[in-house]
Motif scaffolding. Sequence first.
Motif, PDB file in Angstrom:
ATOM      1  N   GLU A 176       4.221  -3.380  -2.934  1.00 31.87           N
ATOM      2  CA  GLU A 176       4.013  -2.036  -3.537  1.00 31.87           C
ATOM      3  C   GLU A 176       3.744  -2.051  -4.870  1.00 31.87           C
ATOM      4  OE1 GLU A 176       6.825   1.130  -2.254  1.00 31.87           O
ATOM      5  OE2 GLU A 176       6.612   0.371  -0.249  1.00 31.87           O
ATOM      6  N   ARG A 177       4.530  -2.711  -5.646  1.00 31.86           N
ATOM      7  CA  ARG A 177       4.342  -2.746  -7.214  1.00 31.86           C
ATOM      8  C   ARG A 177       2.790  -3.205  -7.322  1.00 31.86           C
ATOM      9  NH1 ARG A 177       6.597  -7.782  -9.907  1.00 31.86           N
ATOM     10  NH2 ARG A 177       5.010  -8.616  -8.703  1.00 31.86           N
ATOM     11  N   ASP A 178       2.302  -4.332  -6.656  1.00 30.75           N
ATOM     12  CA  ASP A 178       1.181  -4.974  -7.087  1.00 30.75           C
ATOM     13  C   ASP A 178       0.130  -3.695  -6.785  1.00 30.75           C
ATOM     14  OD1 ASP A 178       2.038  -7.385  -7.935  1.00 30.75           O
ATOM     15  OD2 ASP A 178       1.586  -8.240  -5.845  1.00 30.75           O
ATOM     16  N   HIS A 179       0.399  -2.874  -5.728  1.00 21.78           N
ATOM     17  CA  HIS A 179      -0.896  -1.921  -5.227  1.00 21.78           C
ATOM     18  C   HIS A 179      -0.771  -0.640  -6.124  1.00 21.78           C
ATOM     19  CE1 HIS A 179      -2.810  -3.898  -2.007  1.00 21.78           C
ATOM     20  NE2 HIS A 179      -1.667  -4.448  -1.628  1.00 21.78           N
ATOM     21  N   VAL A 180       0.592  -0.271  -6.555  1.00 18.83           N
ATOM     22  CA  VAL A 180       0.456   0.805  -7.609  1.00 18.83           C
ATOM     23  C   VAL A 180      -0.234   0.424  -8.773  1.00 18.83           C
ATOM     24  CG1 VAL A 180       2.860   0.482  -8.479  1.00 18.83           C
ATOM     25  CG2 VAL A 180       2.052   2.758  -8.306  1.00 18.83           C
ATOM     26  N   MET A 181      -0.043  -0.851  -9.214  1.00 21.41           N
ATOM     27  CA  MET A 181      -0.634  -1.526 -10.294  1.00 21.41           C
ATOM     28  C   MET A 181      -2.206  -1.311 -10.082  1.00 21.41           C
ATOM     29  SD  MET A 181      -0.386  -5.453 -11.955  1.00 21.41           S
ATOM     30  CE  MET A 181      -1.334  -6.054 -10.564  1.00 21.41           C
ATOM     31  N   VAL A 203      -2.040   5.564   0.868  1.00 23.44           N
ATOM     32  CA  VAL A 203      -1.981   4.098   1.053  1.00 23.44           C
ATOM     33  C   VAL A 203      -0.635   3.543   1.850  1.00 23.44           C
ATOM     34  CG1 VAL A 203      -1.909   1.919  -0.172  1.00 23.44           C
ATOM     35  CG2 VAL A 203      -3.443   3.645  -0.881  1.00 23.44           C
ATOM     36  N   ASP A 204      -0.577   3.005   2.920  1.00 24.35           N
ATOM     37  CA  ASP A 204       0.596   2.298   3.368  1.00 24.35           C
ATOM     38  C   ASP A 204       0.436   0.788   3.090  1.00 24.35           C
ATOM     39  OD1 ASP A 204       2.786   3.781   4.463  1.00 24.35           O
ATOM     40  OD2 ASP A 204       1.225   4.603   5.844  1.00 24.35           O
ATOM     41  N   CYS A 205       1.620   0.137   2.471  1.00 23.22           N
ATOM     42  CA  CYS A 205       1.594  -1.424   2.340  1.00 23.22           C
ATOM     43  C   CYS A 205       2.579  -1.907   3.165  1.00 23.22           C
ATOM     44  CB  CYS A 205       2.150  -1.507   0.743  1.00 23.22           C
ATOM     45  SG  CYS A 205       1.367  -0.562  -0.551  1.00 23.22           S
ATOM     46  N   ARG A 206       2.009  -2.814   3.810  1.00 23.26           N
ATOM     47  CA  ARG A 206       2.773  -3.769   4.707  1.00 23.26           C
ATOM     48  C   ARG A 206       2.100  -5.243   5.063  1.00 23.26           C
ATOM     49  NH1 ARG A 206       6.279  -1.919   8.609  1.00 23.26           N
ATOM     50  NH2 ARG A 206       6.567  -0.256   7.051  1.00 23.26           N
ATOM     51  N   PRO A 207       2.770  -6.269   4.712  1.00 21.29           N
ATOM     52  CA  PRO A 207       2.257  -7.607   5.093  1.00 21.29           C
ATOM     53  C   PRO A 207       1.745  -7.628   6.323  1.00 21.29           C
ATOM     54  CG  PRO A 207       4.290  -7.660   3.807  1.00 21.29           C
ATOM     55  CD  PRO A 207       4.231  -6.225   4.402  1.00 21.29           C
ATOM     56  N   ALA A 208       0.391  -8.438   6.500  1.00 23.98           N
ATOM     57  CA  ALA A 208      -0.110  -8.497   7.879  1.00 23.98           C
ATOM     58  C   ALA A 208       0.750  -9.077   8.965  1.00 23.98           C
ATOM     59  CB  ALA A 208      -1.316  -9.266   7.787  1.00 23.98           C
ATOM     60  N   ASP A 209       1.547  -9.996   8.723  1.00 22.21           N
ATOM     61  CA  ASP A 209       2.521 -10.689   9.407  1.00 22.21           C
ATOM     62  C   ASP A 209       3.737  -9.945   9.955  1.00 22.21           C
ATOM     63  OD1 ASP A 209       3.852 -10.806   7.109  1.00 22.21           O
ATOM     64  OD2 ASP A 209       4.179 -13.044   7.314  1.00 22.21           O
ATOM     65  N   ARG A 210       3.953  -8.526   9.344  1.00 23.82           N
ATOM     66  CA  ARG A 210       5.002  -7.707   9.461  1.00 23.82           C
ATOM     67  C   ARG A 210       4.845  -6.491  10.244  1.00 23.82           C
ATOM     68  NH1 ARG A 210       8.025  -6.046   5.306  1.00 23.82           N
ATOM     69  NH2 ARG A 210       9.656  -5.624   6.590  1.00 23.82           N
ATOM     70  N   PHE A 253       1.051   4.010  11.481  1.00 24.22           N
ATOM     71  CA  PHE A 253      -0.052   4.017  10.648  1.00 24.22           C
ATOM     72  C   PHE A 253      -1.246   4.603  11.235  1.00 24.22           C
ATOM     73  CE2 PHE A 253       2.006  -0.264   9.020  1.00 24.22           C
ATOM     74  CZ  PHE A 253       2.829   0.426   8.181  1.00 24.22           C
ATOM     75  N   GLU A 254      -1.312   4.367  12.715  1.00 25.24           N
ATOM     76  CA  GLU A 254      -2.738   4.799  13.265  1.00 25.24           C
ATOM     77  C   GLU A 254      -2.759   6.511  13.232  1.00 25.24           C
ATOM     78  OE1 GLU A 254      -2.579   3.136  17.035  1.00 25.24           O
ATOM     79  OE2 GLU A 254      -3.077   1.070  16.255  1.00 25.24           O
ATOM     80  N   LEU A 300      -4.425   0.798   4.869  1.00 26.35           N
ATOM     81  CA  LEU A 300      -3.269  -0.021   5.019  1.00 26.35           C
ATOM     82  C   LEU A 300      -3.465  -1.410   4.558  1.00 26.35           C
ATOM     83  CD1 LEU A 300      -0.590  -0.750   6.727  1.00 26.35           C
ATOM     84  CD2 LEU A 300      -2.027  -1.375   8.890  1.00 26.35           C
ATOM     85  N   VAL A 301      -2.747  -1.785   3.598  1.00 21.83           N
ATOM     86  CA  VAL A 301      -2.876  -3.024   2.726  1.00 21.83           C
ATOM     87  C   VAL A 301      -1.893  -3.978   2.620  1.00 21.83           C
ATOM     88  CG1 VAL A 301      -4.350  -1.471   1.094  1.00 21.83           C
ATOM     89  CG2 VAL A 301      -1.881  -1.836   0.848  1.00 21.83           C
TER      90      VAL A 301
END
Length: 246
Positions: free
Chosen positions: A75-80, A126-133, A142-143, A158-159
């Motif tokens: 989330e920090r990376d995406h708010v940046m 924006v929603d942040c979630r690793p693809a493997d989780r 999310f849908e 969804l990132v």
Amino acid sequence: MPGGVSGPPAEGFEVAYTGRGGSQFRRSLADAWAVRFEDVAPVRAFKSYKGQRHLPGLWWSSTVGGHIGYESWLERDHVMLLDFDPSVVGISSQPFWLFWRSDAGKGVSHAPDYFARREDGTALVVDCRPADRRKPRDMAKFEATQTACTQLGWEFRLVGAPDAIMVRNVRWLAGYRHPRHRPEPVASELLAAYAEPQPLMEGASAVGDPIRVLPVLFHLLWSHELTADVSVPLHAFSLVSAGVRR
């Protein structure tokens, strides 16, 4: 899907949010389209506790001139990156609760990670979630959130993990995002030096001692007054050219 959660919902959406003064509101989605969600307070606290898996914190945003919370380094990376985006003029974290009922009749809720307002008035959720989780239950939420955003004409993303090179470049520039790194006359001299594209160090050296000049250059790259390709590693020969003042 697990727990009776599936999307899109069988019934309409409601939205709950908290104003900056602490007042709480809950209304239908249709009645919330004009709310300035970029100015609301987070609907959830950013908790810290021993042994937690993710590291929360606060990001100082040059876009809003204040702190924005995050619950993980992703989330920090995406708010940046939202803060770096020149089209974004407002950002909030955990901006609202979205409520709906699944097609099985079960009440469901979800709080997206970020809301961003663009200069042209359009909105991004924006929603942040690793693809493997991304579990089925999460994907259903999310849908449904995407369905709600579509109803309002908002973009939904969804990132997962962003491009590593871009993140490293932007993270470096972010170290110089505060306005104190834009002293005059150095800033104006750099803008003049790069009126025509030239290598990064060549333009900086033409203005003065790089130790004094480079922090200003990095601030101008952060603010997009100057521009360079951040999709490849920044280096002394990176081509820098004139940008657009935010």
